[in-house]
Design an enzyme around this catalytic site. Structure first.
Site, PDB file in Angstrom:
ATOM      1  N   THR A 139       0.696  -1.675  -0.230  1.00  0.00           N
ATOM      2  CA  THR A 139       0.303  -0.048   0.041  1.00  0.00           C
ATOM      3  C   THR A 139       0.560   1.277  -0.644  1.00  0.00           C
ATOM      4  O   THR A 139       1.580   1.439   0.738  1.00  0.00           O
ATOM      5  CB  THR A 139      -0.684   0.013   1.250  1.00  0.00           C
ATOM      6  OG1 THR A 139      -1.452  -0.962   1.384  1.00  0.00           O
ATOM      7  CG2 THR A 139      -1.948   0.977   1.421  1.00  0.00           C
ATOM      8  N   GLY A 162       2.913  -2.082   7.924  1.00  0.00           N
ATOM      9  CA  GLY A 162       2.742  -3.476   9.461  1.00  0.00           C
ATOM     10  C   GLY A 162       4.515  -4.235   9.811  1.00  0.00           C
ATOM     11  O   GLY A 162       5.715  -4.518   9.048  1.00  0.00           O
ATOM     12  N   GLU A 204      -7.207  -7.168   3.197  1.00  0.00           N
ATOM     13  CA  GLU A 204      -6.937  -7.661   1.985  1.00  0.00           C
ATOM     14  C   GLU A 204      -8.179  -7.917   1.453  1.00  0.00           C
ATOM     15  O   GLU A 204      -9.321  -8.539   1.298  1.00  0.00           O
ATOM     16  CB  GLU A 204      -6.895  -9.151   3.197  1.00  0.00           C
ATOM     17  CG  GLU A 204      -6.170  -9.415   4.312  1.00  0.00           C
ATOM     18  CD  GLU A 204      -4.371  -9.877   3.686  1.00  0.00           C
ATOM     19  OE1 GLU A 204      -5.315  -9.759   2.484  1.00  0.00           O
ATOM     20  OE2 GLU A 204      -4.439  -9.228   4.353  1.00  0.00           O
TER      21      GLU A 204
HETATM   22  C1  LIG Z   1      -4.018  -1.143  10.431  1.00  0.00           C
HETATM   23  C2  LIG Z   1      -3.183  -1.758   9.411  1.00  0.00           C
HETATM   24  C3  LIG Z   1      -2.493  -2.016   8.821  1.00  0.00           C
HETATM   25  C4  LIG Z   1      -1.994  -2.397   7.497  1.00  0.00           C
HETATM   26  N1  LIG Z   1      -0.873  -3.539   6.772  1.00  0.00           N
HETATM   27  C5  LIG Z   1      -0.532  -3.031   5.499  1.00  0.00           C
HETATM   28  C6  LIG Z   1       0.754  -3.634   5.221  1.00  0.00           C
HETATM   29  O1  LIG Z   1       1.844  -4.496   6.158  1.00  0.00           O
HETATM   30  N2  LIG Z   1       0.717  -3.897   4.001  1.00  0.00           N
HETATM   31  C7  LIG Z   1       0.462  -2.887   2.443  1.00  0.00           C
HETATM   32  O2  LIG Z   1       0.279  -3.523   2.037  1.00  0.00           O
HETATM   33  N3  LIG Z   1      -1.105  -2.864   3.008  1.00  0.00           N
HETATM   34  C8  LIG Z   1      -1.059  -2.592   4.534  1.00  0.00           C
HETATM   35  N4  LIG Z   1      -2.981  -1.929   5.117  1.00  0.00           N
HETATM   36  C9  LIG Z   1      -3.219  -1.184   4.095  1.00  0.00           C
HETATM   37  C10 LIG Z   1      -4.931  -2.058   3.302  1.00  0.00           C
HETATM   38  O3  LIG Z   1      -4.022  -3.388   2.661  1.00  0.00           O
HETATM   39  C11 LIG Z   1      -5.499  -0.681   3.164  1.00  0.00           C
HETATM   40  O4  LIG Z   1      -5.657   0.014   3.521  1.00  0.00           O
HETATM   41  C12 LIG Z   1      -6.652  -1.817   1.725  1.00  0.00           C
HETATM   42  O5  LIG Z   1      -6.465  -1.905   0.659  1.00  0.00           O
HETATM   43  C13 LIG Z   1      -7.386  -0.811   1.660  1.00  0.00           C
HETATM   44  O6  LIG Z   1      -6.889   0.711   0.445  1.00  0.00           O
HETATM   45  P1  LIG Z   1      -7.152   1.946   1.546  1.00  0.00           P
HETATM   46  O7  LIG Z   1      -6.625   1.838   2.548  1.00  0.00           O
HETATM   47  O8  LIG Z   1      -6.540   3.107   0.274  1.00  0.00           O
HETATM   48  O9  LIG Z   1      -8.382   2.420   0.951  1.00  0.00           O
HETATM   49  P2  LIG Z   1      -9.497   2.976  -0.652  1.00  0.00           P
HETATM   50  O10 LIG Z   1      -9.285   2.312  -1.697  1.00  0.00           O
HETATM   51  O11 LIG Z   1      -9.112   4.635  -0.985  1.00  0.00           O
HETATM   52  O12 LIG Z   1     -11.017   2.642  -0.304  1.00  0.00           O
HETATM   53  C14 LIG Z   1     -11.559   4.220   0.658  1.00  0.00           C
HETATM   54  C15 LIG Z   1     -13.343   3.724  -0.030  1.00  0.00           C
HETATM   55  O13 LIG Z   1     -13.097   3.620  -1.431  1.00  0.00           O
HETATM   56  C16 LIG Z   1     -13.881   2.056  -1.464  1.00  0.00           C
HETATM   57  N5  LIG Z   1     -13.226   1.378  -2.486  1.00  0.00           N
HETATM   58  C17 LIG Z   1     -12.131   1.393  -3.145  1.00  0.00           C
HETATM   59  N6  LIG Z   1     -11.739   1.196  -4.192  1.00  0.00           N
HETATM   60  C18 LIG Z   1     -13.735   1.045  -4.758  1.00  0.00           C
HETATM   61  C19 LIG Z   1     -14.710  -0.273  -5.910  1.00  0.00           C
HETATM   62  N7  LIG Z   1     -13.435  -0.097  -7.230  1.00  0.00           N
HETATM   63  N8  LIG Z   1     -15.216   0.132  -6.440  1.00  0.00           N
HETATM   64  C20 LIG Z   1     -16.225   0.551  -5.226  1.00  0.00           C
HETATM   65  N9  LIG Z   1     -15.829   1.525  -3.986  1.00  0.00           N
HETATM   66  C21 LIG Z   1     -14.582   0.848  -3.837  1.00  0.00           C
HETATM   67  C22 LIG Z   1     -13.738   1.749  -0.759  1.00  0.00           C
HETATM   68  O14 LIG Z   1     -14.931   0.979  -0.240  1.00  0.00           O
HETATM   69  C23 LIG Z   1     -14.014   2.660   0.431  1.00  0.00           C
HETATM   70  O15 LIG Z   1     -15.130   2.789   1.243  1.00  0.00           O
HETATM   71  C24 LIG Z   1      -2.972  -1.406   6.488  1.00  0.00           C
HETATM   72  C25 LIG Z   1      -3.825  -1.409   6.401  1.00  0.00           C
HETATM   73  C26 LIG Z   1      -4.450  -0.971   7.855  1.00  0.00           C
HETATM   74  C27 LIG Z   1      -5.565   0.045   8.457  1.00  0.00           C
END
Ligand SMILES: Cc1cc2nc3c(=O)[nH]c(=O)nc-3n(C[C@H](O)[C@H](O)[C@H](O)COP(=O)(O)OP(=O)(O)OC[C@H]3O[C@@H](n4cnc5c(N)ncnc54)[C@H](O)[C@@H]3O)c2cc1C
Ligand SMILES: Cc1cc2nc3c(=O)[nH]c(=O)nc-3n(C[C@H](O)[C@H](O)[C@H](O)COP(=O)(O)OP(=O)(O)OC[C@H]3O[C@@H](n4cnc5c(N)ncnc54)[C@H](O)[C@@H]3O)c2cc1C
Lengths: 676, 676
Positions: A135, A174, A436
């Site tokens: 991410t 993480g 995930e």
């Molecule tokens: C505590 C924590 C630990 C993590 N650890 C790791 C890690 O170790 N390594 C790593 O790589 N990542 C990590 N992550 C990141 C995590 O994988 C991402 O937060 C996750 O993939 C969601 O992406 P985003 O945050 O950009 O959400 P976004 O994709 O920005 O989502 C925002 C909103 O948009 C909506 N949305 C987005 N795309 C679409 C679509 N195509 N269609 C409809 N709706 C959509 C979603 O439903 C959501 O409501 C971690 C996150 C957290 C919170």
């Protein structure tokens, strides 16, 4: 008080021991006892200051615990399951978390033998401590949008890893913030100006001895979060950092250093497999996650003594209020429903892995991330597994998330105290709804699969699995209509859920294929469809589990499980009533009866068994760390002890007057800091 | 990024300025600007370390802020509204919180003139700093069960305050843990062995100069909570402490020191009035509470740039996904619905206060806590006010609570960061669902009132207010059935809500009066009934507000508000679909149309105005303290700044290797601690 809990236990004949064994297996129970004994007696794992400590102290303690756990693994020769159980008992994310999961898994699954030798061995010895950096600040769900680049340098056969913008900064990673010295970095592979999409690179990021970031690498912790504060989620920026050819994990695809050509993945379905496995694990755990909250709230509400309301026939526990029952008992039923579903999900995963390894080389797998609509026709099983894991991950994690808050609130004011043990658990679990695969996004995968299955059924293809079977059944009987006896017959309940799912599938298909609606305009329908279909699977799994129970489960206990099945199914049915009518799976009258009599009757029947049912989840007090959820019901003594003896704020005397510049007249809070 | 927010603003013609003035009044807006300027420039109020600091540091800072605020009030001659606005801008509970609310209010409302002289004056000068101690470790909602006693001593005309058991310990008491030197203590008044129920006593609890607890008084902070950690909620135990006769607040009831007789309250309805006022305030604030989350999420989702999904026609903001819209835009509509309802609630309160002061001495008021079923017939207005405030408090606070979590989750991973500003706000607001009447319990009051009204209507009494009018209307038309044009006609939407509420009322009445079901067996129905009736009131208030809008509101803006009304009403209708069918207020077909076309169309229509609509809530960035919700859209810069510059954890270097006993090789985290 306490005696009420004992009375509760004496009033029910649920066999806690056999039921626990059914849920967790005898081996699992024994393992837990064995590991617990060791942890409980080690002062590093003492939880007394957990709820009081600030972030830095908590992180320090978590690091000490992570190290100690690693030492215990070696000393006692613990296997992976032992370690997992220890983590569950400790119940906090730790700084080795991503090293021990995604870093090792990725090296193993995506590394070549040479890379195993070079990286994995060091990682297994905790010389390399790693994380998984996918991410970015500006890119999460949308993996294809990642900005970090890995450019192949023909001249010296290296890659240059670079973060061209601020939004390219890795974020949320993480174990990265303070702990890791290596990272698996997902970066756009660029050869000769052409991008080949995101690929994994192993990159050293900190000095092995000073632990300071290497030159041209900027790293840090991303700051506090709603929960998960014992973990150092981090950020990472590269300023044109060169890494050798071996850094690109090469089991599936690679750059040929002789020709400078990109070599395509031979079997991407294995990559795909890891994601499905991670989601299946989430499904498997959701029941237990929720059960912690349900255990705490049920015990507390059964323990809490009240003046009898004039109209309640002299009863005196909060759990006797029907408005408390309607919140907790369906959730209690849900813990079992999710648990059995999780087991079925893992079984499905196992079966498909077996099948796949038999088929290796026979069929090509799907492209990563594209979803099953675009998969080869031969990979039906995989597509089904994928969709099932997506739908259930979304449903199960949301159900647990929302249920935990319901449990916390049902405890009234005391639920708000950290000592309830529910709030922090909720806060730490929350990201499961996001990582995930975001729970909303995943539902598109399920819809895509169902639409594809429906098209196949419409074409007249023979049903090849349960999904196509229920769709075909709906098509065949659609005109006759349904007349399910949901109040009288359990198989009919399952059939009504199947009917609703099929109805919604064909509705969605009509919108998509006939009315040609845009994909985006259908997302809300898809979300509902996925939810409906996943609920069908949960109901079906619960039903089927009870069709062949273990032989040592006594009839009394089985009878109550059966009622839990009906409570879960009928309560969910009436909560989602309108889809059930609209599909004509049930009548308005049936819903009314379900609501006003069937569900209320089930609450009454299950009520006496509530405490024993949660007991059978078998959470040691040490794990729950909850005043409200104590097995012995010493709720108030425990709260008082924590508040007055363990609370550092009480070592402070303030000067309360507005005109005085003195804030603390005395501050001895530090005295309570644990020695690590 | 940022430019997208600017584009958003240029695309809509909503007049932010007039709409803000409509919501907050010109005077309110000016007040906010004036106060903000002063706070922003004072380093004590600097928020930079808020998200990082541990409990003790946060409490210390909160105490410094509370003192400073008091000084500012004096220096600038701020009135009560100025102070309230300052608190809203600071946005954290502080250690003077209960002093400035319940302590002062109770002294004022329940003290005699002599007591005003003796206690109130000192309290207003912050010599006495107080709290309101009602709840006990074992007794919350059930006030009659309180165990603390105040026994009248005939011989020396004193009271002995005592906590006979551990469960009698006062608990949860805001400002008590470390700050207060006085408390209003609710205790069972005992005269000559006879208990007269709970009464308020003013008790000094700490030494005025050393600030240590007085002899035989045990006090402390109750420990950390899910939120509200800048407040020192406390516990308090008395070991037979004597207080003089003047300690018992004597405006309403008292002990006659000459006769040793209990003198009954002359006008208990005034006590009752305070509770109603507090609940009305909660209703008034709920819209704004939710609006903070909606503002942050809407701006962030409009700001967040995405690769266009192939099917979405080249659009590129997260807010364009319909699954994001369906979560956020109905909540946006809800903020307005709640706000207008809150205004109507306050107006109703004002009207009834006026009426009551005219009627003083004419009719007797209800007994405190008994609820309206047992009130005198003359107090109709009060009963209506009481029920309305109970129902709306429950609905409004739950709606805000649940909506805030939806907003946080809609932001994906970044919503989980403390820098989103939603999590801590949610956590601090949560107890509103529990205090001033637990949200589930309150619904019994509403049901009681509706049943009573229905009985009156059945007897043929003329409708005397809106509630009896809708019940009478339902009775008259019940046989003909309803045919509301909810999709075409707004007045019909309101009528359909009224119909459902009346239908559920008579259903409940049948269960209670004909089928003689036990009260406890009906609580779930009562909860639903209260919710339905309260939703009716919200819909009606929103509708009526738009019937007579302020003259300076332009047609474009008014048009959008009108769409928000429809979105709120139709989205709620389809979420609660089954009650609407069952009551025959609408048909299955109408619900389907509402769901698949009307609501989706409204989302599309409102979408372009979303950012300007949240802008009109007029939250300064300083107040929101949110990276995601920044007005200028500099989201990533702000997150990066906070994470890398302000984050104390990044001043620490760890030793990550399991074999090394060293945890932190370097720790300079303290350097970031603010100087207060
Ligand atoms: C505590 C924590 C630990 C993590 N650890 C790791 C890690 O170790 N390594 C790593 O790589 N990542 C990590 N992550 C990141 C995590 O994988 C991402 O937060 C996750 O993939 C969601 O992406 P985003 O945050 O950009 O959400 P976004 O994709 O920005 O989502 C925002 C909103 O948009 C909506 N949305 C987005 N795309 C679409 C679509 N195509 N269609 C409809 N709706 C959509 C979603 O439903 C959501 O409501 C971690 C996150 C957290 C919170
Ligand atoms: C942050 C915070 C600050 C507070 N500050 C103060 C303060 O300054 N002073 C003070 O005096 N108090 C204070 N309180 C206490 C607060 O007023 C109580 O928590 C509240 O009255 C609820 O009581 P309880 O916690 O005992 O909940 P309970 O009454 O124990 O409720 C537990 C559960 O039982 C259910 N229940 C209880 N009774 C019934 C019934 N009759 N019918 C149906 N269901 C029922 C509820 O719905 C709930 O689910 C505070 C609480 C909090 C959380």
């Amino acid at each position: 008080g306490s005696e009420l809990l004992e009375q509760e236990r004496s009033k029910s004949k649920i066999n806690v021991d056999t039921l626990s064994a059914f849920l967790h297996s005898r081996e699992g129970l024994a393992r837990k006892r064995r590991v617990l004994k060791i942890l409980e007696n080690d002062k590093v794992f003492n939880k007394e200051q957990n709820y009081f400590a600030g972030r830095i102290d908590r992180f320090e303690t978590a690091l000490a615990r992570a190290k100690k756990l690693r030492q215990l693994v070696i000393r006692h020769g613990w296997d992976n399951d032992d370690r997992m159980v220890a983590n569950e008992l400790i119940s906090e994310p730790g700084p080795y978390g991503l090293h021990e999961s995604m870093f090792l898994i990725t090296l193993r699954d995506q590394g070549s033998p040479e890379q195993h030798e070079r990286f994995l061995k060091q990682a297994e010895k905790y010389k390399y401590i790693g994380c998984y950096a996918q991410t970015e600040l500006g890119h999460g769900s949308n993996v294809r949008g990642l900005e970090t680049t890995a450019t192949w340098n023909t001249e010296d056969q290296t890659f240059t890893i670079d973060s061209p913008t601020l939004t390219a900064s890795k974020w949320w990673i993480g174990s990265l913030g303070r702990t890791a010295n290596h990272a698996v970095v997902m970066a756009q592979l660029i050869i000769n100006g052409k991008s080949h999409g995101p690929h994994p690179f192993v990159v050293q990021i900190r000095d092995m001895s000073t632990h300071e970031p290497l030159k041209d690498i900027h790293i840090g912790d991303i700051g506090p979060k709603f929960g998960y504060n014992t973990m150092d989620n981090g950020f990472l920026l590269f300023n044109k950092v060169k890494v050798p050819h071996i850094s690109m994990l090469a089991r599936h695809s690679r750059v040929d250093p002789k020709t400078n050509k990109y070599v395509k993945p031979s079997s991407p379905s294995l990559v795909f497999g890891t994601l499905t496995w991670v989601r299946s694990t989430i499904v498997m755990q959701a029941g237990g996650v929720l059960a912690r909250g349900v255990t705490i709230a049920t015990r507390y509400c059964a323990f809490q003594d009240r003046d009898a309301p004039s109209d309640a026939g002299g009863e005196n526990q909060v759990l006797n209020y029907t408005t408390v029952q309607i919140r907790l008992l369906p959730l209690l039923a849900t813990t079992f429903a999710l648990h059995f579903t999780g087991k079925a999900m893992m079984a499905l995963y196992g079966a498909s892995q077996k099948k796949m390894s038999q088929d290796v080389g026979k069929v090509g797998g799907p492209e990563r991330g594209a979803g099953p609509e675009e998969t080869h026709s031969g990979s039906d099983l995989l597509a089904d597994l994928h969709a099932t894991s997506c739908g259930l991950k979304s449903l199960a994690s949301y159900t647990a998330v929302e249920g935990l808050e319901v449990c916390r609130r049902a405890c009234g004011g005391h639920g708000y105290s950290s000592f309830s043990g529910i709030g922090s658990w909720y806060a730490d679990y929350l990201p499961t709804a996001t990582w995930e695969g975001d729970n909303y996004m995943l539902t598109q995968q399920v819809a895509r699969y169902l639409l594809k299955s429906a098209r196949s059924v419409l074409k007249g293809n023979e049903p090849s699995n349960d999904t196509t079977a229920i769709l075909a059944n709906f098509l065949a009987r659609q005109d006759q209509g349904a007349a399910f006896d949901v109040l009288g017959n359990d198989a009919d309940i399952v059939a009504a859920y199947a009917w609703r799912s099929a109805f919604l599938t064909f509705e969605a298909l009509k919108h998509r294929d006939e009315q040609k609606k845009a994909w985006n305009d259908l997302l809300v329908d898809f979300y509902r469809l996925s939810r409906a279909h996943s609920q069908y699977m949960v109901v079906k799994n619960f039903y089927e589990t009870l069709q062949s129970p273990p032989s040592d489960l006594d009839p009394e206990t089985l009878g109550v499980l059966h009622k839990l099945f009906r409570l879960y199914a009928l309560h969910t049915l009436e909560s989602e009533a309108s889809e059930f009518y609209t599909s004509s799976a049930v009548t308005v009258r049936q819903i009314q009866l379900a609501r006003t009599s069937a569900v209320m009757k089930l609450l009454q029947d299950i009520r006496p068994h509530a405490v024993r049912l949660v007991d059978s989840w078998d959470f040691p007090d040490w794990q729950l760390d909850s005043s409200l959820g104590r097995y012995d019901g010493k709720v108030y003594e425990d709260m008082f002890h924590r508040a007055s003896e363990l609370n550092p704020l009480n070592r402070i005397t303030v000067d309360p007057y507005p005109d005085s510049p003195t804030l603390f007249k005395k501050n001895e809070a530090g005295a309570l800091k644990p020695k690590l």
